[in-house]
Design a protein around this motif. Structure first.
Motif, PDB file in Angstrom:
ATOM      1  N   SER A 135       0.818  -1.223   0.000  1.00 37.94           N
ATOM      2  CA  SER A 135       0.000   0.000   0.000  1.00 37.94           C
ATOM      3  C   SER A 135       0.848   1.267   0.000  1.00 37.94           C
ATOM      4  CB  SER A 135      -0.970   0.003   1.193  1.00 37.94           C
ATOM      5  OG  SER A 135      -2.057  -0.847   0.946  1.00 37.94           O
ATOM      6  N   GLY A 136       1.900   1.269  -0.807  1.00 33.45           N
ATOM      7  CA  GLY A 136       2.708   2.466  -0.972  1.00 33.45           C
ATOM      8  C   GLY A 136       3.824   2.649   0.028  1.00 33.45           C
ATOM      9  N   THR A 137       3.937   1.747   0.999  1.00 32.66           N
ATOM     10  CA  THR A 137       5.031   1.796   1.974  1.00 32.66           C
ATOM     11  C   THR A 137       5.971   0.625   1.724  1.00 32.66           C
ATOM     12  OG1 THR A 137       3.693   2.880   3.688  1.00 32.66           O
ATOM     13  CG2 THR A 137       5.630   1.654   4.422  1.00 32.66           C
ATOM     14  N   VAL A 138       7.260   0.935   1.604  1.00 31.37           N
ATOM     15  CA  VAL A 138       8.236  -0.134   1.430  1.00 31.37           C
ATOM     16  C   VAL A 138       8.638  -0.666   2.797  1.00 31.37           C
ATOM     17  CG1 VAL A 138      10.527  -0.769   0.601  1.00 31.37           C
ATOM     18  CG2 VAL A 138       9.100   0.791  -0.737  1.00 31.37           C
ATOM     19  N   ILE A 139       8.336  -1.935   3.047  1.00 35.93           N
ATOM     20  CA  ILE A 139       8.723  -2.592   4.292  1.00 35.93           C
ATOM     21  C   ILE A 139      10.090  -3.231   4.062  1.00 35.93           C
ATOM     22  CG2 ILE A 139       8.129  -4.389   5.962  1.00 35.93           C
ATOM     23  CD1 ILE A 139       5.197  -4.005   5.202  1.00 35.93           C
ATOM     24  N   PRO A 140      11.104  -2.823   4.834  1.00 32.28           N
ATOM     25  CA  PRO A 140      12.454  -3.340   4.584  1.00 32.28           C
ATOM     26  C   PRO A 140      12.598  -4.827   4.926  1.00 32.28           C
ATOM     27  CG  PRO A 140      12.507  -1.305   5.892  1.00 32.28           C
ATOM     28  CD  PRO A 140      11.087  -1.787   5.882  1.00 32.28           C
ATOM     29  N   LYS A 141      13.465  -5.483   4.215  1.00 29.17           N
ATOM     30  CA  LYS A 141      13.782  -6.882   4.471  1.00 29.17           C
ATOM     31  C   LYS A 141      14.166  -7.085   5.935  1.00 29.17           C
ATOM     32  CE  LYS A 141      17.047 -10.534   3.102  1.00 29.17           C
ATOM     33  NZ  LYS A 141      18.176 -10.891   2.193  1.00 29.17           N
ATOM     34  N   GLY A 142      13.643  -8.141   6.531  1.00 35.84           N
ATOM     35  CA  GLY A 142      13.945  -8.458   7.926  1.00 35.84           C
ATOM     36  C   GLY A 142      13.022  -7.812   8.934  1.00 35.84           C
ATOM     37  N   SER A 143      12.120  -6.928   8.471  1.00 36.80           N
ATOM     38  CA  SER A 143      11.205  -6.242   9.390  1.00 36.80           C
ATOM     39  C   SER A 143      10.092  -7.178   9.851  1.00 36.80           C
ATOM     40  CB  SER A 143      10.580  -5.021   8.710  1.00 36.80           C
ATOM     41  OG  SER A 143      11.564  -4.090   8.326  1.00 36.80           O
ATOM     42  N   VAL A 144       9.640  -6.964  11.072  1.00 32.77           N
ATOM     43  CA  VAL A 144       8.494  -7.705  11.586  1.00 32.77           C
ATOM     44  C   VAL A 144       7.217  -6.989  11.162  1.00 32.77           C
ATOM     45  CG1 VAL A 144       7.305  -8.543  13.640  1.00 32.77           C
ATOM     46  CG2 VAL A 144       9.800  -8.615  13.536  1.00 32.77           C
ATOM     47  N   VAL A 145       6.312  -7.743  10.556  1.00 33.09           N
ATOM     48  CA  VAL A 145       5.052  -7.206  10.052  1.00 33.09           C
ATOM     49  C   VAL A 145       3.917  -7.716  10.936  1.00 33.09           C
ATOM     50  CG1 VAL A 145       3.514  -7.069   8.070  1.00 33.09           C
ATOM     51  CG2 VAL A 145       5.997  -7.214   7.717  1.00 33.09           C
ATOM     52  N   ALA A 146       3.133  -6.793  11.485  1.00 33.63           N
ATOM     53  CA  ALA A 146       2.007  -7.154  12.344  1.00 33.63           C
ATOM     54  C   ALA A 146       0.724  -7.092  11.520  1.00 33.63           C
ATOM     55  CB  ALA A 146       1.926  -6.213  13.540  1.00 33.63           C
ATOM     56  N   CYS A 147       0.176  -8.236  11.209  1.00 33.14           N
ATOM     57  CA  CYS A 147      -1.089  -8.316  10.471  1.00 33.14           C
ATOM     58  C   CYS A 147      -2.228  -8.094  11.462  1.00 33.14           C
ATOM     59  CB  CYS A 147      -1.226  -9.668   9.796  1.00 33.14           C
ATOM     60  SG  CYS A 147       0.024  -9.992   8.541  1.00 33.14           S
ATOM     61  N   VAL A 148      -2.962  -6.999  11.305  1.00 32.38           N
ATOM     62  CA  VAL A 148      -3.995  -6.641  12.275  1.00 32.38           C
ATOM     63  C   VAL A 148      -5.334  -7.228  11.812  1.00 32.38           C
ATOM     64  CG1 VAL A 148      -5.012  -4.790  13.636  1.00 32.38           C
ATOM     65  CG2 VAL A 148      -2.697  -4.526  12.712  1.00 32.38           C
ATOM     66  N   ASN A 149      -5.592  -8.462  12.243  1.00 31.16           N
ATOM     67  CA  ASN A 149      -6.824  -9.151  11.862  1.00 31.16           C
ATOM     68  C   ASN A 149      -8.063  -8.345  12.252  1.00 31.16           C
ATOM     69  OD1 ASN A 149      -5.104 -11.259  11.169  1.00 31.16           O
ATOM     70  ND2 ASN A 149      -5.437 -12.355  13.084  1.00 31.16           N
ATOM     71  N   GLY A 150      -8.010  -7.744  13.440  1.00 31.07           N
ATOM     72  CA  GLY A 150      -9.157  -6.991  13.939  1.00 31.07           C
ATOM     73  C   GLY A 150      -9.511  -5.820  13.052  1.00 31.07           C
ATOM     74  N   ALA A 151      -8.505  -5.193  12.431  1.00 31.91           N
ATOM     75  CA  ALA A 151      -8.751  -4.087  11.508  1.00 31.91           C
ATOM     76  C   ALA A 151      -9.190  -4.601  10.147  1.00 31.91           C
ATOM     77  CB  ALA A 151      -7.487  -3.236  11.369  1.00 31.91           C
ATOM     78  N   ALA A 152      -8.518  -5.629   9.640  1.00 32.69           N
ATOM     79  CA  ALA A 152      -8.824  -6.169   8.313  1.00 32.69           C
ATOM     80  C   ALA A 152     -10.257  -6.668   8.225  1.00 32.69           C
ATOM     81  CB  ALA A 152      -7.849  -7.295   7.975  1.00 32.69           C
ATOM     82  N   ASN A 153     -10.752  -7.260   9.297  1.00 36.59           N
ATOM     83  CA  ASN A 153     -12.097  -7.838   9.302  1.00 36.59           C
ATOM     84  C   ASN A 153     -13.206  -6.790   9.369  1.00 36.59           C
ATOM     85  OD1 ASN A 153     -11.546 -10.548   9.004  1.00 36.59           O
ATOM     86  ND2 ASN A 153     -11.436 -10.956  11.196  1.00 36.59           N
ATOM     87  N   ARG A 154     -12.833  -5.528   9.598  1.00 39.32           N
ATOM     88  CA  ARG A 154     -13.823  -4.442   9.590  1.00 39.32           C
ATOM     89  C   ARG A 154     -13.580  -3.493   8.407  1.00 39.32           C
ATOM     90  NH1 ARG A 154     -16.210  -2.863  14.813  1.00 39.32           N
ATOM     91  NH2 ARG A 154     -16.137  -4.689  16.176  1.00 39.32           N
ATOM     92  N   ASP A 155     -12.895  -3.987   7.390  1.00 37.01           N
ATOM     93  CA  ASP A 155     -12.545  -3.138   6.250  1.00 37.01           C
ATOM     94  C   ASP A 155     -13.764  -2.940   5.352  1.00 37.01           C
ATOM     95  OD1 ASP A 155     -11.423  -1.825   4.092  1.00 37.01           O
ATOM     96  OD2 ASP A 155      -9.623  -3.080   4.044  1.00 37.01           O
ATOM     97  N   GLU A 156     -14.168  -1.671   5.186  1.00 35.75           N
ATOM     98  CA  GLU A 156     -15.317  -1.336   4.346  1.00 35.75           C
ATOM     99  C   GLU A 156     -15.067  -1.702   2.888  1.00 35.75           C
ATOM    100  OE1 GLU A 156     -13.521   0.660   6.188  1.00 35.75           O
ATOM    101  OE2 GLU A 156     -14.772   1.804   7.596  1.00 35.75           O
ATOM    102  N   ARG A 157     -13.810  -1.850   2.526  1.00 33.44           N
ATOM    103  CA  ARG A 157     -13.473  -2.232   1.147  1.00 33.44           C
ATOM    104  C   ARG A 157     -13.811  -3.691   0.873  1.00 33.44           C
ATOM    105  NH1 ARG A 157     -10.474   0.717   3.932  1.00 33.44           N
ATOM    106  NH2 ARG A 157      -9.564   2.696   3.265  1.00 33.44           N
TER     107      ARG A 157
END
Length: 407
Positions: free
Chosen positions: A294-316
């Motif tokens: 989504s337009g942000t480059v996440i650097p190699k080795g970074s920890v990514v937090a998948c926010v299920n609580g936010a994704a499940n309320r996505d109006e999209r």
């Protein structure tokens, strides 16, 4: 005239913890990939982005579990990849989805009845302390054929592991708690595993010692780690899923009445809870390369937090996502407990939770038996429960009142 975006949420703040859904919307709309300086994590909030991360096990690995869980219980299935993951998953799947699960179900029903009998005539109870907190562990203890009197130990161990996993601020007390579990849990379980390997029975530990694929068997250390994973994945998360489903049904009397009239709807109530307010709000992954999300480059080795609580309320992705509706039509019930689920509660793809069917059956049993025992269940004193937790989240207490059923 353009307006300035809201201030970037502080994911570690008390305000965020009190009402994360308020900030999840700000994240989805303005900070779909939020870099938290304190933890160094990249929090991803939109449905399509989170689904992409779960499904792409090449660009996003499970390496983070090497520091999240391995120090406490060892290397587990959810940390593995490639052939190692495939072999280990294939070894354990029959125990959680096959004939053994079918054999276990009458015992699950009986356990629920026995626990509910303890308070069904009281007229008032805290359902978390007296049921949901202990019911999933009781099931696991039954599966493993371990002493019932050791339940407090298991609860302490999985609580310490959950706290260790979510310790973004490196709290030294949480770390020390995890290290106690690292010492005490193997000392308890390894002798039991060794004995079951010599004299196997019909319990899950015995079955795991005998399981084999392509000439490979689980080692005692692997079984130890797997049981530890079972405690955390099958304990706290199922506890919170059941408690939250009951909470939302009580808050929506028409839907509660529908489930009471048709017990088969308990499954739909559970699935809607998994979407509306998943017990596991955040699952981590690790970027294996510099990658744009989504337009942000996440650097190699970074920890990514998948926010299920936010994704499940996505109006999209979902219609009217902030509405709890067990009859919604944008979630396919037939695939709600497999890797192609519409909701994001058990992750997606090849690392979809292998114990999802066990959790489903436990929740169905719990919801229907509790509603049968408490026909007019309501919150005690007119007070609604308060949620707590960041990585896992659910009601702290569930104080209810009801008119005892005389038999």
């Amino acid at each position: 005239m353009p307006t300035n975006p809201p201030e970037k949420p502080d994911v570690l703040s008390a305000e965020f913890a009190q009402d994360p859904h308020k900030y999840y919307k700000i994240m989805r709309d303005h900070y779909p990939v939020l870099h938290d300086e304190a933890s160094g994590y990249y929090f991803v909030a939109r449905y399509n982005d989170v689904a992409r991360i779960y499904k792409d096990s090449v660009a996003f690995s499970n390496e983070n579990y090497a520091f999240q869980m391995e120090p406490v219980i060892g290397k587990t299935l959810i940390q593995m990849s490639g052939r190692e993951h495939a072999v280990n998953r294939h070894l354990v799947t029959p125990a959680l989805r096959g004939n053994y699960l079918q054999e276990l179900l009458p015992q699950v029903d009986e356990l629920a009845r026995e626990m509910i009998d303890e308070f069904r005539h009281s007229g008032r109870t805290d359902l978390i302390e007296n049921f949901t907190k202990w019911f999933p562990i009781n099931v696991i203890v039954k599966m493993l054929d371990l002493p019932h009197e050791d339940l407090p130990k298991f609860h302490d161990w999985y609580s310490s592991l959950m706290a260790f996993l979510a310790n973004l601020t490196n709290d030294p007390e949480v770390h020390a708690w995890g290290m106690r579990t690292q010492r005490d849990y193997p000392a308890y379980i390894l002798p039991i595993i060794a004995e079951r390997r010599k004299n196997p029975g019909t319990d899950l530990i015995s079955r795991l010692t005998q399981a084999e694929i392509e000439g490979e068997q689980f080692s005692d250390e692997q079984i130890k780690a797997l049981i530890g994973l079972l405690l955390i994945a099958g304990g706290e998360t199922t506890d919170k899923a059941i408690a939250s489903t009951l909470k939302y049904l009580i808050q929506h009397p028409e839907q509660l009445a529908a489930v009471r009239a048709n017990p088969a709807l308990a499954t739909q109530a559970l699935v809607e809870t998994l979407r509306y307010h998943p017990p596991v709000q955040i699952i981590l992954r690790t970027a294996t390369e510099d990658i744009d999300v989504s337009g942000t480059v996440i650097p190699k080795g970074s920890v990514v937090a998948c926010v299920n609580g936010a994704a499940n309320r996505d109006e999209r992705r979902f219609n009217d996502p902030d509405k709890f509706d067990i009859f919604r039509e944008d979630v396919n019930m037939n695939q709600a407990f497999v890797g192609s689920a519409d909701h994001i509660a058990f992750a997606l793809g090849r690392h979809f939770c292998v114990g999802s069917l066990l959790a489903k059956r436990e929740a169905e049993t719990a919801i229907n038996q509790l509603l049968q025992a408490m026909p007019d269940i309501r919150f005690a004193d007119g007070k609604e429960p308060v949620d707590a937790g960041m990585f896992t989240r659910g009601p702290e207490r569930l104080d209810v009142e009801f008119t005892p059923v005389t038999q």
